[in-house]
Design an enzyme around this catalytic site. Structure first.
Site, PDB file in Angstrom:
ATOM      1  N   ASP A 135       0.884  -1.344  -0.113  1.00  0.00           N
ATOM      2  CA  ASP A 135       0.070   0.113   0.036  1.00  0.00           C
ATOM      3  C   ASP A 135       0.733   1.312   0.020  1.00  0.00           C
ATOM      4  OD1 ASP A 135      -2.408   1.199  -0.098  1.00  0.00           O
ATOM      5  OD2 ASP A 135      -2.750   1.319   2.045  1.00  0.00           O
ATOM      6  N   HIS A 142      -3.159  14.168   1.011  1.00  0.00           N
ATOM      7  CA  HIS A 142      -3.317  13.290   2.197  1.00  0.00           C
ATOM      8  C   HIS A 142      -2.298  13.194   3.173  1.00  0.00           C
ATOM      9  CE1 HIS A 142      -4.347   9.937   4.636  1.00  0.00           C
ATOM     10  NE2 HIS A 142      -3.170   9.035   4.226  1.00  0.00           N
ATOM     11  N   GLU A 207     -10.399   4.318   3.943  1.00  0.00           N
ATOM     12  CA  GLU A 207      -9.542   5.116   3.226  1.00  0.00           C
ATOM     13  C   GLU A 207      -9.981   4.751   1.781  1.00  0.00           C
ATOM     14  OE1 GLU A 207      -5.191   4.267   3.945  1.00  0.00           O
ATOM     15  OE2 GLU A 207      -5.449   5.825   5.695  1.00  0.00           O
ATOM     16  N   GLU A 209      -9.248   4.579  -1.856  1.00  0.00           N
ATOM     17  CA  GLU A 209      -8.209   4.159  -2.558  1.00  0.00           C
ATOM     18  C   GLU A 209      -8.311   3.335  -3.919  1.00  0.00           C
ATOM     19  OE1 GLU A 209      -4.610   2.458  -0.615  1.00  0.00           O
ATOM     20  OE2 GLU A 209      -5.195   3.392   1.091  1.00  0.00           O
ATOM     21  N   ASP A 241      -9.015   0.828   2.006  1.00  0.00           N
ATOM     22  CA  ASP A 241      -8.064   0.364   3.376  1.00  0.00           C
ATOM     23  C   ASP A 241      -8.473   0.749   4.564  1.00  0.00           C
ATOM     24  OD1 ASP A 241      -5.848  -0.206   4.275  1.00  0.00           O
ATOM     25  OD2 ASP A 241      -4.710   1.467   4.129  1.00  0.00           O
ATOM     26  N   ARG A 245      -7.606   4.483  13.673  1.00  0.00           N
ATOM     27  CA  ARG A 245      -6.555   5.429  13.813  1.00  0.00           C
ATOM     28  C   ARG A 245      -6.103   5.497  15.082  1.00  0.00           C
ATOM     29  NH1 ARG A 245      -5.596   6.290   8.853  1.00  0.00           N
ATOM     30  NH2 ARG A 245      -7.368   7.189   7.629  1.00  0.00           N
ATOM     31  N   GLN A 248      -3.573   2.964  15.297  1.00  0.00           N
ATOM     32  CA  GLN A 248      -2.401   3.192  14.343  1.00  0.00           C
ATOM     33  C   GLN A 248      -1.621   4.394  14.856  1.00  0.00           C
ATOM     34  OE1 GLN A 248      -3.857   5.074  10.610  1.00  0.00           O
ATOM     35  NE2 GLN A 248      -1.970   5.424   9.976  1.00  0.00           N
ATOM     36  N   LYS A 261      -4.461  -1.854  10.244  1.00  0.00           N
ATOM     37  CA  LYS A 261      -4.645  -1.674   8.774  1.00  0.00           C
ATOM     38  C   LYS A 261      -5.019  -3.227   8.455  1.00  0.00           C
ATOM     39  CE  LYS A 261      -3.264   2.382   7.499  1.00  0.00           C
ATOM     40  NZ  LYS A 261      -3.989   3.469   6.741  1.00  0.00           N
ATOM     41  N   THR A 265      -9.207  -5.218   4.241  1.00  0.00           N
ATOM     42  CA  THR A 265      -9.064  -4.531   3.194  1.00  0.00           C
ATOM     43  C   THR A 265      -9.766  -4.656   2.186  1.00  0.00           C
ATOM     44  OG1 THR A 265      -6.451  -4.186   3.611  1.00  0.00           O
ATOM     45  CG2 THR A 265      -7.390  -3.179   1.498  1.00  0.00           C
ATOM     46  N   GLU A 371      -9.586  13.012   7.661  1.00  0.00           N
ATOM     47  CA  GLU A 371      -9.504  14.348   7.192  1.00  0.00           C
ATOM     48  C   GLU A 371     -10.671  15.030   7.241  1.00  0.00           C
ATOM     49  OE1 GLU A 371      -7.211  11.676   4.057  1.00  0.00           O
ATOM     50  OE2 GLU A 371      -6.230  13.547   3.520  1.00  0.00           O
TER      51      GLU A 371
HETATM   52 CA    CA Z   1      -3.749   3.198   2.971  1.00  0.00          CA
END
Ligand code: CA
Length: 421
Positions: A135, A142, A207, A209, A241, A245, A248, A261, A265, A371
């Protein structure tokens, strides 16, 4: 070889509704299971799913060098390993078979009953056996936003970030297909007072993606050139993904994300070939400083793919929370792939490469809750009146993507997962 499958003027004898993601110019590849529990490889036009295994057995791919059971499998790895020439031949042939002026299959009732399924009759499965999942972190908006949120600094960008596409190796065993539920994970979380506990994440995030899937063709110890990269990219999918948080934050220094993570996915089930995306190339992002020569490629290497994310709450009320575009990436797929092989690391058929979160410049185009709700300081109000700073139990996150020009629309469908407690 001409990609005649991309002819925008071609019409199919299979019904395709306006603004459908899957006109005859798309011809994506996927794996499905029928009502009778038969797993096979297929493509899709409109809402009709086409059994490529049955088509091959009935002789419709005569003249194309394919192994006898290439479509009678539960993954696309073997077909992908056949290489770009075969992918093109197969897409071109499918375009011919389903062309409105071709009566061969169109008028054969028996063959049609073996080959065609209504979308509602089948269930889509994970299209590839993914050997490795990498990834990237290739979106400047970002990366800047994450820097501001996590480090409180306007210009926090790691020193290496503009010199090569930064990434980490993810987990392939927990890559799931759209439709599967995501179970809220637990992990070690450090609270504001410094207490460390093993508990359920309160900051579950998506996320937005995209991912690309490769074929083999780069052996261990060999580096390829950037001009060879597109030979090795089979196609693209939408990718969510899933991220926790709070987990993380505590685990990521020094070696990057792990349990935050790798619990899930998700990818969309139809792989749209790079060939089908050909009409939607757009100019490359501006890169400053100029990257090293092995990362330089002329031509148009970015793609104009419109993306969105929606939250569906339990009462089926949907709220679109962001709109972004794949062209906002700083590093192209060619650069990501050539960087991967630049030390001699190999590639296998079915490897998955994630783009990294695809945020636009404007707040309404940010591609994660981190975000969008700016680290829980700006809650988002949904259409059912409730607010979100992260994803709650029983929420479904839906990511959609398509390309559109004056001639055609090529889409990816969607990737959706519901969160369970
Ligand atoms: Ca990612």
């Amino acid at each position: 070889m001409n990609i005649i499958a991309n002819d925008p003027n071609r019409k199919s004898w299979i019904k395709v509704e306006k603004n459908c993601d899957f006109p005859i110019q798309n011809i994506p590849f996927g794996v499905f299971i029928t009502n009778e529990d038969i797993v096979t490889i297929g493509t899709r036009i409109g809402k009709t799913v086409i059994d490529l295994g049955a088509l091959q057995q009935l002789g419709y791919f005569k003249g194309i060098k394919l192994s006898d059971d290439v479509f009678l499998q539960d993954t696309l790895n073997d077909f992908i390993a056949h290489g770009r020439k075969r992918w093109r031949e197969v897409r071109n042939r499918i375009a011919e078979i389903f062309d409105i002026n071709n009566i061969e299959l169109q008028n054969n009732v028996n063959h049609k009953s073996e080959v065609l399924f209504d979308l509602s009759e089948v269930e889509m499965l994970l299209p590839v056996d993914i050997g490795d999942f990498t990834d990237f972190y290739s979106n400047l908006n970002h990366a800047k936003n994450a820097g501001k949120i996590f480090f409180g600094s306007e210009n926090h960008l790691p020193e290496n970030w503009k010199h090569f596409p930064v990434c980490y190796h993810g987990r392939s065993s927990s890559v799931i297909v759209s439709g599967m539920h995501v179970k809220r994970p637990k992990g070690q979380i450090k609270d504001k007072n410094g207490n460390i506990e093993y508990k359920t994440t309160k900051q579950l995030d998506f996320e937005l993606e995209m991912g690309f899937i490769t074929t083999d063709g780069c052996h261990l110890g060999e580096a390829i050139s950037i001009n060879e990269t597109e030979e090795l990219i089979f196609g693209m999918v939408l990718l969510n993904d899933w991220s926790a948080r709070d987990i993380q934050k505590f685990e990521s220094v020094p070696l990057g994300p792990y349990l935050a993570k790798n619990f899930a996915t998700a990818i969309s089930p139809w792989i749209v070939t790079l060939d089908a995306l050909e009409p939607f190339r757009t100019i490359d992002p501006e890169q400053n400083p100029e990257p090293l020569p092995y990362l330089q490629k002329s031509g148009k290497n970015a793609f104009d793919i419109q993306l969105s994310a929606t939250i569906k709450t339990d009462n089926n009320i949907e709220t679109e929370i962001t709109k972004t575009n794949f062209k906002f990436q700083y590093w192209t797929m060619n650069q990501q792939l050539v960087h991967h092989t630049s030390n001699g690391c190999n590639l296998r058929s079915g490897d998955l490469f994630g783009s990294g979160t695809i945020s636009g410049e404007k707040p309404e185009s940010y591609a994660s809750m981190l975000e969008l709700a700016w680290n829980e300081t700006k809650p988002i109000t949904l259409n059912n009146g409730t607010q979100r700073t992260y994803i709650q139990d029983n929420d479904t996150v839906i990511i959609k993507g398509f390309c559109q020009n004056e001639n055609s629309r090529i889409g990816f469908g969607l990737v959706e997962n519901k969160v369970l407690s």
